[in-house]
Design an enzyme around this catalytic site. Structure first.
Site, PDB file in Angstrom:
ATOM      1  CG  ASP A 164      39.846   3.544  91.138  1.00  0.00           C
ATOM      2  OD1 ASP A 164      39.790   3.737  92.387  1.00  0.00           O
ATOM      3  OD2 ASP A 164      40.652   2.490  90.758  1.00  0.00           O
TER       4      ASP A 164
HETATM    5  C1  BGC Z   1      40.993   1.436  94.248  1.00  0.00           C
HETATM    6  C2  BGC Z   1      39.580   0.982  94.158  1.00  0.00           C
HETATM    7  C3  BGC Z   1      38.788   1.609  95.478  1.00  0.00           C
HETATM    8  C4  BGC Z   1      39.183   3.172  95.888  1.00  0.00           C
HETATM    9  C5  BGC Z   1      38.681   3.484  96.979  1.00  0.00           C
HETATM   10  C6  BGC Z   1      41.510   2.715  94.843  1.00  0.00           C
HETATM   11  O1  BGC Z   1      42.816   2.872  95.121  1.00  0.00           O
HETATM   12  O2  BGC Z   1      41.439   1.218  92.866  1.00  0.00           O
HETATM   13  O3  BGC Z   1      39.322  -0.031  93.996  1.00  0.00           O
HETATM   14  O4  BGC Z   1      37.431   1.420  95.263  1.00  0.00           O
HETATM   15  O5  BGC Z   1      40.767   3.227  95.741  1.00  0.00           O
HETATM   16  O6  BGC Z   1      39.065   2.911  98.084  1.00  0.00           O
END
Ligand code: BGC
Length: 763
Positions: free
Chosen positions: A276
């Site tokens: 993530d």
């Molecule tokens: C989130 C993810 C997301 C990623 C990219 C993170 O803050 O937890 O779900 O895909 O950002 O935007």
């Protein structure tokens, strides 16, 4: 006939074009043998993207395609001399999140369709519908030049206050896994890839980057990993996204147990794992654990990896494997196949898919004296801010930039209803003034909700003279970074309570109906006010076509068939995790102990006889169904069993019924919840009097529990009961069978055991 052919050909065109260009191949082993250490270390680190709107901080690297889809969530490193293109990844899960207006191009827009939130999709219990939604989103991903969409998100609804529950499906792993698998199949059938997230046990936003989740092996295997396991095995997602949190002391992105022993060895996952965004701490541990790609990527991570290889801390063979897994996926990507995307998906057609899905996932919670559908009533009084200002979905990375949205107000007017104009103007003026006062929205953050307008009783009284029916909408929004609060969020605030009370008193005094509409992303309390209204329609956050879908259900054009995939408790304290959410201290907890073990959602309520407000699996229809007797093809279990029964529409309207199959196991040595969902089916639209026979196959896995002592799935010998019904509490037909001898269904790797003995958690 000709038109039909044309439409089919048009829909299939992107797939045909993609297939034609698919003769390009990449010999991954050969490419890796030609790569320098620096190239390898860069391949496993993303090309850090700018936050939307922010200035470019680092100059784009020559040969990279950072600006192909500006402001997408991220991209991978390109090596043009080795024919390796950059892949673009962008968010979901309610549709594709890209910036609709590009600074460098004022002639075009790049809007995407905002589909209903995941919780609504799960409430359809309809895998073919979800697959079609996936196919439609996939087409937008492909046509906007994106390679991988960061969805579906499949963490469980452990607690109603989790701020991102709207992005997740259910409290139950079977619904979660099967709906996610349908979504992945639909998305990937267009030739793009998915990243199922957040792997795993990421069930809260409070201190999400560092929270240490202490959870038993059994609860992990049976609940928190199970949905992922089903989705991986059934739909083969191209990638997985590890979560931010730790499980039993180790960051998931640094956990060899999770990413290698379980994901790859036990489940045979063949794709790559990405972090993530900025997740985990140690790039070398991440590579070793099998977290192949670090997102969104910072150049220092490549440096650290290169140095670790040079000084022997990281075996080059491990890095080679990480690179190979990424290249294998790149070789399947639209970017590699040089797909000529149009930037022009058919948004009009896609809006229809969003509308159908929204109506199918709305849940009728209460319908006293058949208050709904509306019959001859045409003059409506529409109360509540979100009646005029639809909450389409949640905030954060799961927010979609749609071109428009249809409010309940517009949906009802378009459907031919007349709305009380004085009330309309009151709300529109109020909302305009309140919006002007609001602070500038912070990117990705939940906006402060506009307080509900207080309406004097005499005004309501005047409105009730003319209007035939009152509709009161309660709205809620939540999103990334914060969990929800109890006061004024889970519980209604005093102005909302007063509004319901006054509208109810005034309209009921004139024998006129009051309908409550819940435009929410997560569970709220309903017990204190539900007696005041005649009907409650849960429309969730229904996507951009919400108002149109709402009118479809209200008018009876669509008979609601959605059912809850998550429990509505009577009060917050009844939720099994209410004592340990979000962890050891409310503001910045270091750890959270999942003391409730496997007793999450209905598994808890039904086992300990705690009465919920609306139970898992519950939802009403404008018609009635009768359940025939359940027939088992044997009452001794060998390798599998088939259960069959017939459902008949005994009411007056055509409708669909969701049929739920639960199993009660002997639970002698390993204590078990009273019953667990092991199958479900949705009938086709049955006309009054029509029947459909549904059948379910029960496998050995459906009988098994995870025994941490033996690291195995074990089916205990004894008597099992099959319970088929219209909700987890409303069982209509039962049958029993015997498993003569214990079965060791699967022996697995010992993994993710908590350091302390929390056997008592494995209730
Ligand atoms: C989130 C993810 C997301 C990623 C990219 C993170 O803050 O937890 O779900 O895909 O950002 O935007």
């Amino acid at each position: 006939m000709k038109t039909k052919f044309f439409v089919v050909a048009l829909i299939l065109l992107p797939i045909i074009l993609l297939a034609q260009s698919s003769n390009l191949t990449l010999d991954v082993d050969e490419v890796v043998s030609k790569m320098t250490l620096e190239q390898k270390a860069k391949q496993v680190v993303g090309m850090r993207m700018r936050s939307p709107g922010a200035p470019q901080t680092t100059a784009p690297v020559v040969g990279q395609t950072e600006d192909r889809v500006p402001d997408a969530a991220g991209s991978t490193y390109a090596i043009p001399e080795l024919a390796i293109p950059s892949m673009v990844v962008a968010d979901g899960p309610a549709g594709l999140r890209i910036t609709p207006i590009r600074g460098n191009d004022s002639t075009k827009t790049y809007y995407a369709t905002a589909f209903p939130i995941a919780t609504l999709l799960a409430s359809t219990w309809d895998t073919s519908l979800v697959r079609n939604v996936g196919y439609t989103i996939g087409n937008e991903v492909l046509e906007y030049g994106v390679d991988i969409i960061l969805m579906p998100a499949l963490n469980l609804h452990r607690n109603p206050l989790c701020g991102r529950n709207f992005e997740y499906y259910s409290e139950d792993p079977l619904i979660t896994g099967s709906i996610a698998a349908a979504m992945v199949k639909g998305l990937q059938s267009t030739g793009i890839g998915t990243s199922i997230k957040h792997f795993a046990a990421n069930n809260q936003e409070t201190n999400r980057n560092n929270i240490n989740t202490i959870v038993s092996e059994r609860a992990l295997r049976e609940l928190y990993l199970k949905g992922f396991e089903i989705a991986v095995k059934r739909s083969h997602p191209w990638t997985m996204m590890s979560s931010y949190n730790k499980i039993n002391g180790v960051y998931t992105s640094e956990s060899n147990d999770l990413l290698t022993l379980i994901l790859r060895n036990d489940w045979d996952f063949k794709g790559f794992v990405m972090t993530d965004w900025f997740g985990g701490k140690d790039p070398v541990d991440q590579m070793k654990a099998g977290n192949d790609l670090l997102m969104p990527g910072v150049p220092q991570q490549s440096q650290v990896i290169m140095e670790a290889v040079k000084d022997g801390a990281l075996d080059i063979k491990i890095l080679d494997n990480n690179v190979k897994r990424i290249l294998n996926i790149i070789s399947r990507s639209p970017a590699f196949k040089k797909y000529q995307y149009s930037d022009k998906p058919d948004l009009k057609a896609h809006a229809q898919v969003a509308r159908t899905a929204a109506a199918e996932g709305m849940v009728l919670l209460k319908n006293e004296n058949s208050a709904l559908p509306l019959k001859n009533e045409k003059r409506l009084a529409l109360f509540g801010n979100s009646s005029y200002d639809l909450i389409v979905g949640g905030t954060g990375s799961g927010d979609v930039n749609e071109a428009y949205s249809i409010s309940f107000e517009k949906g009802l007017i378009d459907a031919g209803y007349t709305l009380d104009d004085s009330l309309r103007h009151l709300y529109l003026k109020y909302l305009k003034e309140e919006k002007a006062k609001q602070p500038k929205p912070r990117f990705f953050r939940v906006p402060s909700p506009i307080p509900q307008m207080s309406i004097p009783v005499n005004t309501i009284d005047k409105i009730a003279e003319k209007a035939e029916v009152a509709i009161v909408t309660i709205g809620r929004i939540s999103g990334e970074f914060t969990d929800r609060k109890l006061e004024g969020d889970f519980y209604l605030d005093s102005v909302e309570q007063e509004l319901l009370e006054n509208v109810s008193t005034v309209f009921h005094a004139r024998s006129k109906k009051v309908i409550a509409v819940l435009n929410i992303g997560g569970v709220i309390e309903v017990t204190s006010w539900r007696d005041k209204v005649d009907a409650i329609l849960l429309v969730w956050q229904p996507g951009q076509e919400g108002g149109a879908a709402f009118a479809d259900v209200l008018s009876g054009k669509v008979n609601p068939s959605g059912k809850l995939a998550t429990t509505f408790p009577m009060k917050y304290e009844d939720v099994p995790s209410s004592n340990n959410f979000p962890g050891t201290s409310p503001d910045n907890p270091e750890k959270v102990v999942y003391e409730e073990g496997t007793y999450v959602g209905y598994r808890y309520f039904n086992t300990f006889n705690v009465k919920p407000a609306y139970e898992f699996g519950y939802g009403l229809s404008y018609t009635d169904f009768s359940y025939g007797k359940v027939k088992l093809n044997s009452n001794i279990f060998k390798e599998k069993l088939t259960a069959t029964l017939t459902i008949t529409n005994t009411g007056k309207a055509a409708g669909k019924e969701i049929v739920e199959l639960y199993i009660s196991a002997p639970g002698k040595r390993l204590a078990k919840p009273a019953s667990e969902l092991k199958g479900y089916a949705k009938t086709k639209l049955l006309k009054p009097g029509a029947s459909e026979t549904v059948s379910f196959v029960i496998t050995t896995q459906d009988l098994a529990s995870f025994d941490p002592q033996r690291t195995s799935w074990i089916a205990e010998a004894g008597d099992y009961t099959v319970k088929i019904g219209s909700s987890s509490n409303n069982i209509q037909a039962t049958a029993t069978f015997k498993l003569p001898d214990e079965l060791v269904v699967e022996k697995l790797n010992k993994a993710l055991a908590p350091a302390v003995d929390i056997n008592e958690l494995t209730k």
